[in-house]
Each structure stands twice: as C-alpha cells, then as structure tokens.
Enzyme design. Structure first.
Site, PDB file in Angstrom:
ATOM      1  N   ASN A  12       0.871  -1.173   0.000  1.00  0.00           N
ATOM      2  CA  ASN A  12       0.000   0.000   0.000  1.00  0.00           C
ATOM      3  C   ASN A  12       0.913   1.229   0.000  1.00  0.00           C
ATOM      4  O   ASN A  12       1.439   1.621   1.040  1.00  0.00           O
ATOM      5  CB  ASN A  12      -0.877  -0.048   1.259  1.00  0.00           C
ATOM      6  CG  ASN A  12      -1.866   1.091   1.324  1.00  0.00           C
ATOM      7  OD1 ASN A  12      -1.797   2.030   0.533  1.00  0.00           O
ATOM      8  ND2 ASN A  12      -2.781   1.017   2.279  1.00  0.00           N
ATOM      9  N   ARG A  96      -2.501  -2.059  -3.549  1.00  0.00           N
ATOM     10  CA  ARG A  96      -3.708  -1.264  -3.368  1.00  0.00           C
ATOM     11  C   ARG A  96      -3.607  -0.065  -4.315  1.00  0.00           C
ATOM     12  O   ARG A  96      -2.635   0.685  -4.264  1.00  0.00           O
ATOM     13  CB  ARG A  96      -3.792  -0.764  -1.930  1.00  0.00           C
ATOM     14  CG  ARG A  96      -4.970   0.154  -1.746  1.00  0.00           C
ATOM     15  CD  ARG A  96      -4.938   0.832  -0.404  1.00  0.00           C
ATOM     16  NE  ARG A  96      -6.103   1.672  -0.264  1.00  0.00           N
ATOM     17  CZ  ARG A  96      -6.120   2.835   0.364  1.00  0.00           C
ATOM     18  NH1 ARG A  96      -5.018   3.291   0.922  1.00  0.00           N
ATOM     19  NH2 ARG A  96      -7.217   3.530   0.454  1.00  0.00           N
ATOM     20  N   HIS A 185     -12.653   3.123  -0.223  1.00  0.00           N
ATOM     21  CA  HIS A 185     -12.696   2.085   0.823  1.00  0.00           C
ATOM     22  C   HIS A 185     -13.413   0.823   0.332  1.00  0.00           C
ATOM     23  O   HIS A 185     -13.915   0.044   1.132  1.00  0.00           O
ATOM     24  CB  HIS A 185     -13.459   2.563   2.083  1.00  0.00           C
ATOM     25  CG  HIS A 185     -12.779   3.629   2.871  1.00  0.00           C
ATOM     26  ND1 HIS A 185     -13.498   4.615   3.521  1.00  0.00           N
ATOM     27  CD2 HIS A 185     -11.479   3.864   3.130  1.00  0.00           C
ATOM     28  CE1 HIS A 185     -12.648   5.424   4.145  1.00  0.00           C
ATOM     29  NE2 HIS A 185     -11.423   4.987   3.928  1.00  0.00           N
ATOM     30  N   ARG A 246     -11.508  15.604   7.448  1.00  0.00           N
ATOM     31  CA  ARG A 246     -12.294  16.064   6.287  1.00  0.00           C
ATOM     32  C   ARG A 246     -13.704  16.458   6.708  1.00  0.00           C
ATOM     33  O   ARG A 246     -14.306  15.803   7.568  1.00  0.00           O
ATOM     34  CB  ARG A 246     -12.398  14.959   5.230  1.00  0.00           C
ATOM     35  CG  ARG A 246     -11.081  14.553   4.629  1.00  0.00           C
ATOM     36  CD  ARG A 246     -11.308  13.643   3.428  1.00  0.00           C
ATOM     37  NE  ARG A 246     -10.062  13.016   3.011  1.00  0.00           N
ATOM     38  CZ  ARG A 246      -9.837  11.699   3.068  1.00  0.00           C
ATOM     39  NH1 ARG A 246     -10.772  10.869   3.496  1.00  0.00           N
ATOM     40  NH2 ARG A 246      -8.675  11.233   2.678  1.00  0.00           N
ATOM     41  N   GLU A 389      -8.259  -5.175   5.093  1.00  0.00           N
ATOM     42  CA  GLU A 389      -8.076  -4.842   3.681  1.00  0.00           C
ATOM     43  C   GLU A 389      -6.904  -5.610   3.071  1.00  0.00           C
ATOM     44  O   GLU A 389      -6.962  -6.008   1.914  1.00  0.00           O
ATOM     45  CB  GLU A 389      -7.876  -3.321   3.533  1.00  0.00           C
ATOM     46  CG  GLU A 389      -9.174  -2.572   3.783  1.00  0.00           C
ATOM     47  CD  GLU A 389      -8.989  -1.084   4.034  1.00  0.00           C
ATOM     48  OE1 GLU A 389      -8.593  -0.741   5.170  1.00  0.00           O
ATOM     49  OE2 GLU A 389      -9.228  -0.290   3.134  1.00  0.00           O
TER      50      GLU A 389
END
Ligand code: ADP
Length: 403
Positions: A12, A96, A185, A246, A389
């Site tokens: 990743n 990823r 996601h 965010r 993940e």
C-alpha cells in the site's frame, strides 16, 4: 507460477509511506508486516515485524530517499527472515490502487496498458494514484518476472446505479471531466459486507447491509445482495461523513464563498476541507479516544464535535435504510467503528423505529472477532466486523494468479 508459490506480498504505497504485509495464502496467516514512513524526509523510519518467527519488531531510522530505496529496505528485512522477494514461494505482489475509475471493476493483472490507464486517472486522484504507480513500478523493477496485481478501492462501487453515481449537474460538463461519484474504501466495504452475511449465517446475495467504515477517513455504503448500490464518498474521498480531518458533505457554495469573501485560492480551500476540517477542525483533535476523554472531562467543544459526527452518521443510516428498503444488518468497522462503543451506541440511539438497537453489555465487550451487539428482539442486526483490507487484497490477488 510454481506449485509451492503460496505467498502474496501486499503493498500500500502512499505519497511518503509504504505499508506492507506478506501473507501465506494456504491459511491467510501473516508472515511479516511493516511500514516505511517519511520517505524522502531527513529521517525516515522503518518498522518491521517478523510474525512468522515470532521475533520482536525491528525499527530503524535513517534517510530513505525514495520508494525504490524503501522497497529495497523492505526486501532486505524480509530476506533477513528468510522470506526474501527472490523466494520461489512468492506468487504475486498485490497493490492497493486508490482510483480505478469506471474501467476497473475487478482486480487486474498489471501490464503496460493497465499502468497507462491508472496514469490516465491521475487527474481525478492526484494525491493517491501517483504514489500507487511509483509503488508498482518499483516492485516491477525488483521482480520483473512476478505477476503484479492492482486491487482498486473504487472497484466494489462500480455496481452503483447511475441514479446514485451521477451528480445532478450538466451532463456534458460532468462527462467531459469524468465527474461522478466513484466511492472509496471499496475493499473494506466488500470484505465487511461479506463477513456480516457470514455472521448472520446467510449468503451475501440474501442480505442487505449498511457498512459504516469509520477510520480516520470514513465512509458508509448500502450493499444490496452483495452489490454496492450507494456509498457516501464521491468524486474524491471528501464527500459524506464527518471524518478525522475532512468535512464530508457541505454546501458547495461554501467553496465560492471562501474564494470570493475570504480570498482563499483552490489549493488553500482543498487543504482546509481535507486536512483542517472534520473532527480536527471542530475541536482540535481527530483521535476519537482523545475526544471521548475530553468529553468525560466536560469539554464542550469536544462534545459538539462528537454530536456533529454522530448526527451525520445517523442521517446516512436513515438515508441508506430508505435506499435499501429492507435492512438486515448495520456493520461498524475500522478504527473508530471497531473500538469506540460510545460512537456505536450514539449512532443507533433513537433509531428504534428503523428496527435498530444496541445491547449495552454486548456493545461494551472488547474483541477482535466479528460479533453482534444488537439485542435478540431487534429487527436489524447491529454488528462489529473488524476489517482486513490486506487479507482481502491478498485473497483477490491470489485468486487471480493461481487460476
Ligand atoms: P485509517 O486507516 O483511516 O488511518 P483506522 O481505521 O486505523 O484509520 O482508524 C484510526 C482512528 O481510529 C483513530 O484516528 C482513532 O480516532 C480511532 N481509534 C483507534 N483506536 C480507538 C479506540 N480504542 N477507541 C476509539 N477510537 C479509536
């Protein structure tokens, strides 16, 4: 691929970091895991845990100039454990990749054409795709003979119907600039929705699930019979829930206002909404543990930030109940969703009319296992499902290369 090639390395690659895990696909066990941070800075940091041997975590600080050096350092660490990248047991590297646009609906073996397409998507994912591409190129240089697979964050959401994916803006303008809702996601939403069906003892095709992925970034998705029909992130990961840093949903006119009235330019507004908003903008902290501690001490700003976070979450649970029509389960996942019992309790409180309730005792149990936290009488199951993940990326990668 040789018959005994049963390992997958998951990479990743971020702009200044590389996270990695080496998995044995015979049982999904982890052989090693680690992280290189602050790549390109004065002192970079590498932390490597040799899980196969049960050895201690090894950490070192030194300058690591770029991704190539980072990956070489990772390869050295793995070699020191007898798990080097030159091993015939390594079947593939799974990457990823954040943005796969509309084209990549499945994990994909990377060739030149695929890499070009990922590059073509840089304008819609300027922060993420360039780092992913660097990671892929570096890994290819290290093992040119090995299959490299891209697993896209957006892929699971490509099943969204047009009425959920399109913004209500001028169609020609939207299409010219590929402006639509992509969602992110996806690997986590796919994994968690499937695990939730498993927890209910049902096939994914037979259940409707609302997945709440609440990490530092946060997103919700509505999954009908195993297919995503709506998700809260949009063109970029900025839309939707209140997150660590965010804003999530705001009136887009706030942007014009900031430009015209506050004199900010596009980059400043981008930083404000992506890095200085959400929980950190509201109360100065983005870690839910710290926010709960401050609330317990009577801090009003932290309490308001928490309430705004929960209010948005509730609105999405309500909206996705309407989108799905029938909801079988709501699943909480990621750092906040898996660990913060007060968030789960508050998000579901008052939603009894929707069939939702949380059992206080079950909710307070700490565990790494997927579990139900709703009382038996509740019409909708509420679950905590730890996301994974890396395992999902490894599974998808291995499935593709071992066929
Ligand atoms: P990401 O992958 O988006 O960086 P994670 O899924 O690892 O994020 O979640 C990180 C967040 O999880 C932290 O910012 C913190 O708010 C929250 N978190 C982690 N552990 C706990 C805990 N024990 N209680 C409450 N919140 C927690």
């Amino acid at each position: 691929m040789t018959a005994n090639a049963t390992r997958v390395l998951v990479l990743n690659s971020g702009s200044s970091s590389v996270k990695y895990q080496l998995l044995d696909m015979r049982d999904g066990s982890r052989l090693a895991a680690g992280l290189v941070e602050r790549i390109g800075e004065e002192t970079s940091r590498l932390a490597h845990t040799p899980l196969a041997t049960g050895g201690d975590k090894r950490e070192r600080e030194a300058r690591i100039a770029d991704h190539e050096e980072a990956l070489k350092a990772v390869a050295d660490e793995l070699s020191a454990d007898g798990l080097g990248l030159d091993s015939p047991e390594l079947a593939a590297i799974g990457h990823r990749v954040v943005h796969g646009g509309l084209k990549f609906t499945e994990p994909t073996v990377i060739d030149d054409a695929v890499l070009q397409e990922i590059e073509r998507l840089v304008p819609v994912a300027p922060l993420h795709n360039p780092a992913n591409i660097t990671g892929i190129r570096t890994a290819q240089a290290l093992r040119p003979d090995l299959p490299q697979v891209a697993v896209f964050d957006t892929a699971f959401h490509t099943t969204m119907p047009e009425h959920a994916a399109r913004y209500a803006i001028d169609v020609e303008t939207a299409d010219a600039h590929r402006i639509r809702r992509y969602g992110f996601h996806g690997t986590s939403h796919a994994y968690v929705s499937r695990k939730t069906a498993e927890l209910l003892g049902k096939a994914p095709e037979d259940v409707n699930v609302i997945v709440l992925h609440l990490g530092n970034g946060a997103s919700a998705s509505a999954v009908a019979g195993g297919r995503c029909v709506d998700t809260s992130m949009g063109l970029t990961p900025l839309e939707g829930l209140v997150m660590g840093t965010r804003s999530g949903d705001i009136d887009p006119a706030v942007v014009f206002h900031l430009k015209r009235v506050a004199g900010m330019d596009a980059d400043e507004i981008d930083v404000l909404l992506n890095k200085k908003s959400g929980l950190i903008g509201l109360c100065g902290d983005n870690d839910m543990r710290e926010i709960r501690r401050r609330i317990d001490e009577g801090d009003q700003r932290a309490a308001l930030a928490f309430d705004i976070y929960i209010h948005r979450l509730k609105k999405y649970i309500g909206a996705y109940s309407a989108v799905l029509g029938r909801v079988d389960a709501v699943a909480f996942t990621a750092g906040v969703g898996e660990n913060a019992a007060p968030v789960r309790e508050a998000a579901v409180k008052g939603l009894e009319e929707l069939g939702l309730a949380v059992d206080a005792d079950l909710n307070s149990v700490r565990s790494d296992e997927a579990r139900l936290i709703s009382p038996e009488y509740a019409r909708v199951a509420v679950a905590v499902v730890p996301t994974d993940e890396e395992l999902e990326i490894a599974n998808q990668t291995y499935a593709l290369v071992s066929n």
